[in-house]
Design a protein around this motif. Sequence first.
Motif: not given
Length: 208
Positions: A171-172, A175-176, A168
């Motif tokens: 991914r953050e 993506e961010k 997680k």
Amino acid sequence: MVELRNVSKAYKNNVLFTNLNLTVPRGDICGILGENGSGKSVLLKMICGFALPDTGEILVGGEKIEKGKFPRDIGVILDCTGFLPGETGLDNLLLLASIRGKADRAQVEETMRRVGLKPELEVKVGRYSQGMRQRLAIAQALMEKPSLLVLDEPFNAIDIKSAAHFRKLFRELNEKERVTILLTSHYSQDVQELCRHTYDIGLLKAGL
């Protein structure tokens, strides 16, 4: 972000790669699967500039990696990652951060908490469990907020619940914060659940 062009590498009679080509686009999460000893770590070491190809060229961020020239703005976990056993986790990271001066104490402490470590913990790294050492390794890769992460077996010694947390987190970051991530694993679940593109090291060697 990362490009390997016709890269070949051998150690004496052990030929690892012959004319290998690989491209990792900026903003991608790319995983490389393969058994231990298949050459995954050597591949990442070449990308980081810690080993040089016999032939071919490697570009990171558009810059060619050559002898004495290492990628900029990169966070790394390799099997050679080491810490001073007689110092705390925080002191180890502060020492590493002082080399380039890109992360202050507050940023280091925030990163430690992000990976599940307490910066105020007075336990020396020599008494850390394997899982805590791996968290510390992840923290040192993240603490300077690089645009590229190169991670060799980042889920080693991490339990199932923690592995889900780190998937997680990665991914953050992607993506961010638009962090490009290249990682290796010998567990297909780690790669399949996280990565947009996956490659089998054996197929890469075969040019497929």
